[in-house]
Scaffold this motif. Structure first.
Motif, short mmCIF file in Angstrom:
data_model
loop_
_atom_site.label_atom_id
_atom_site.label_comp_id
_atom_site.label_asym_id
_atom_site.label_seq_id
_atom_site.Cartn_x
_atom_site.Cartn_y
_atom_site.Cartn_z
N ALA A 1 53.41 45.23 11.09
CA ALA A 1 52.70 46.15 10.20
C ALA A 1 53.51 47.42 9.96
O ALA A 1 53.61 47.91 8.83
N ASN A 2 54.12 47.95 11.03
CA ASN A 2 54.94 49.17 10.88
C ASN A 2 56.18 48.91 10.03
O ASN A 2 56.59 49.75 9.24
N ASN B 1 51.53 56.10 1.64
CA ASN B 1 50.94 56.53 2.90
C ASN B 1 51.22 55.48 3.97
O ASN B 1 50.50 54.49 4.08
N ASN C 1 50.95 55.41 7.22
CA ASN C 1 49.94 55.19 8.26
C ASN C 1 48.82 54.28 7.74
O ASN C 1 48.36 53.39 8.44
N LEU C 2 48.45 54.50 6.48
CA LEU C 2 47.39 53.68 5.88
C LEU C 2 47.85 52.23 5.68
O LEU C 2 47.12 51.29 5.98
N SER D 1 50.26 50.63 7.29
CA SER D 1 50.42 49.98 8.60
C SER D 1 49.06 49.61 9.19
O SER D 1 48.89 48.51 9.71
N THR D 2 48.10 50.53 9.09
CA THR D 2 46.75 50.24 9.62
C THR D 2 46.14 49.04 8.92
O THR D 2 45.55 48.16 9.55
N ASN E 1 47.99 45.87 9.93
CA ASN E 1 47.71 45.56 11.33
C ASN E 1 46.35 44.88 11.49
O ASN E 1 46.22 43.90 12.22
N GLU E 2 45.34 45.40 10.79
CA GLU E 2 44.00 44.77 10.89
C GLU E 2 44.02 43.35 10.34
O GLU E 2 43.44 42.43 10.93
N GLY F 1 37.09 45.50 11.57
CA GLY F 1 38.34 45.78 10.85
C GLY F 1 38.21 45.77 9.34
O GLY F 1 38.56 46.74 8.67
N MET G 1 35.90 48.46 7.99
CA MET G 1 36.56 49.77 8.02
C MET G 1 37.51 49.94 6.84
O MET G 1 37.58 51.01 6.24
N ASP H 1 36.16 53.09 4.94
CA ASP H 1 36.92 54.32 5.21
C ASP H 1 38.12 54.50 4.29
O ASP H 1 38.50 55.61 3.97
N TYR H 2 38.75 53.38 3.89
CA TYR H 2 40.00 53.47 3.13
C TYR H 2 39.82 53.17 1.64
O TYR H 2 40.79 53.25 0.88
N GLU I 1 45.24 58.74 -3.93
CA GLU I 1 45.41 59.56 -2.71
C GLU I 1 45.44 61.04 -3.01
O GLU I 1 46.06 61.48 -3.95
N ARG J 1 46.73 49.89 20.22
CA ARG J 1 46.34 48.71 19.44
C ARG J 1 46.20 47.52 20.39
O ARG J 1 46.93 46.53 20.29
N PHE K 1 48.25 55.63 15.95
CA PHE K 1 47.45 54.50 15.48
C PHE K 1 46.35 54.15 16.47
O PHE K 1 46.54 54.27 17.69
N SER L 1 40.87 48.66 15.10
CA SER L 1 39.41 48.63 14.98
C SER L 1 38.73 48.36 16.33
O SER L 1 37.63 48.86 16.57
N ALA M 1 46.66 59.01 8.57
CA ALA M 1 45.57 58.62 7.66
C ALA M 1 44.35 58.09 8.41
O ALA M 1 43.22 58.38 8.05
N TRP M 2 44.60 57.32 9.48
CA TRP M 2 43.45 56.69 10.17
C TRP M 2 42.50 57.76 10.69
O TRP M 2 41.28 57.56 10.72
N LYS N 1 40.54 59.32 7.80
CA LYS N 1 39.60 58.36 7.20
C LYS N 1 38.46 57.98 8.15
O LYS N 1 37.33 57.80 7.72
N SER N 2 38.77 57.82 9.44
CA SER N 2 37.80 57.18 10.34
C SER N 2 37.13 58.08 11.38
O SER N 2 36.08 57.72 11.90
N LYS O 1 35.46 60.70 11.09
CA LYS O 1 34.14 61.17 10.65
C LYS O 1 33.01 60.21 11.07
O LYS O 1 31.86 60.62 11.19
N ASN O 2 33.37 58.95 11.31
CA ASN O 2 32.34 57.98 11.72
C ASN O 2 31.68 58.37 13.04
O ASN O 2 30.51 58.09 13.26
#
Lengths: 187, 114
Positions: free
Chosen positions: A43-44, A61, A63-64, A66-67, A70-71, A150, A153, A157-158, A187, B26, B60, B63, B93-94, B97-98, B100-101
């Motif tokens: 993912a990275n 972005n 980080n976004l 990769s996240t 990754n999920e 996952g 989210m 969130d995204y 963004e 992770r 990072f 979930s 970003a995570w 974005k997240s 606040k949950n």
């Protein structure tokens, strides 16, 4: 035999439209589950591939991205039916839109659980997704160790646009392909 | 008190009642996160009235990790002690974005995004 199932706007940007950039990777579930950190490493790598801080059109972005991958990769690794099957990962660039795709092979049981969860996520608005999240966490707090949050989210969130295609292969084995669209100009 | 979890490290500083979490967390599933839950609950037991979770160096969190932290917040809400303060950063970003949950799980959780 069951027909192909489409969830959401799967062909929002069809594969017939040439992309401005593409990256394809193929990994084995056995590699991912044996050394779990490889999900994050892949993912990275993908997130870093299109990184260009000097680009004036868009700022990717990392980080976004990769996240998100990754999920999707973690889900594909966990629910692949055969450890020697393939997980296909791709990223396509269309101006300011990134199309992220992960495909894996899974059993009927996992396909049905995925379909049920994905339909609910795609059909829900933000308030409903908030309630969905709270209910899932409450259920886990009460001892439920089942399905994760996952995909939920990623939409909640995204604000990613999610879709999926389920294709029967043979017997009770299915190919599940998940698309996540990310508009960098938002963004 | 310190815990290594995958590519992340958690440290509890009793002097300022703060847990710092650094790196990339992770882990594969909720079972692997059990040790993180135990660590957080130990820190909450040691803290008198307020516990700060400093995540500004946590690149990072997957979930399963968000689920684990969410369950910790629900457990703390049930006990009503300690009050929770979460420090985050807009650099990742995570977090923007997240995080606040967590406030939706317990409206008394204070969240500061730097």
């Amino acid at each position: 035999m069951m027909q192909e199932i489409i969830l959401g706007d799967y062909d929002l940007i069809p594969d017939t439209i040439p992309s401005e950039g593409e990256l394809h990777l193929r990994v084995k579930p056995i590699d991912m589950v044996t050394y779990w950190r490889r999900c994050g490493a892949v993912a990275n790598f993908i997130a870093n591939f299109y990184r260009n801080p000097q680009d004036e059109i868009y700022h990717l972005n990392e980080n976004l991205i990769s996240t998100t991958f990754n999920e999707l990769i973690e889900n594909a690794a966990k629910y692949s039916t055969k450890r020697d099957s393939d997980i296909d990962i791709s990223l396509k660039l269309y101006n300011t839109i990134l199309k992220m795709e992960v495909e894996n092979i899974c059993s009927q049981k996992h396909m049905e659980a995925f379909q049920k969860s994905m339909e609910k996520i795609i059909d829900s608005d933000n308030d409903e997704l908030d309630n969905f999240y709270l209910n899932k966490i409450e259920a886990k707090h009460a001892g439920d160790k089942d399905s994760g949050i996952g995909l939920l989210m990623l939409k909640k969130d995204y604000s990613l646009q999610l879709s999926a295609k389920i294709t029967p292969i043979e017997g009770e084995v299915y190919r599940v392909s998940v698309h996540a669209y990310y508009n960098m100009s938002v963004e | 008190m310190e815990l290594k979890a995958g590519e992340s490290i958690l440290k509890y500083n009793s002097a300022d009642q703060t847990v710092t979490i650094e790196g990339s967390m992770r882990l594969a599933n909720l079972m692997e996160y059990d040790k993180v839950s135990v660590f957080l609950n130990d820190a909450a037991t040691q803290a008198s009235d307020k516990l700060t979770l400093d995540m500004t160096k946590l690149n990072f969190l997957n979930s399963s990790g968000i689920t684990t932290l969410s369950m910790f917040i629900l457990a703390t809400k049930k006990r009503q002690n300690p009050k929770l303060n979460i420090l985050g950063t807009a650099l990742f970003a995570w977090q923007e974005k997240s995080l606040k949950n967590f406030n939706k799980l317990w409206n008394e959780v204070e969240i500061s995004i730097q």
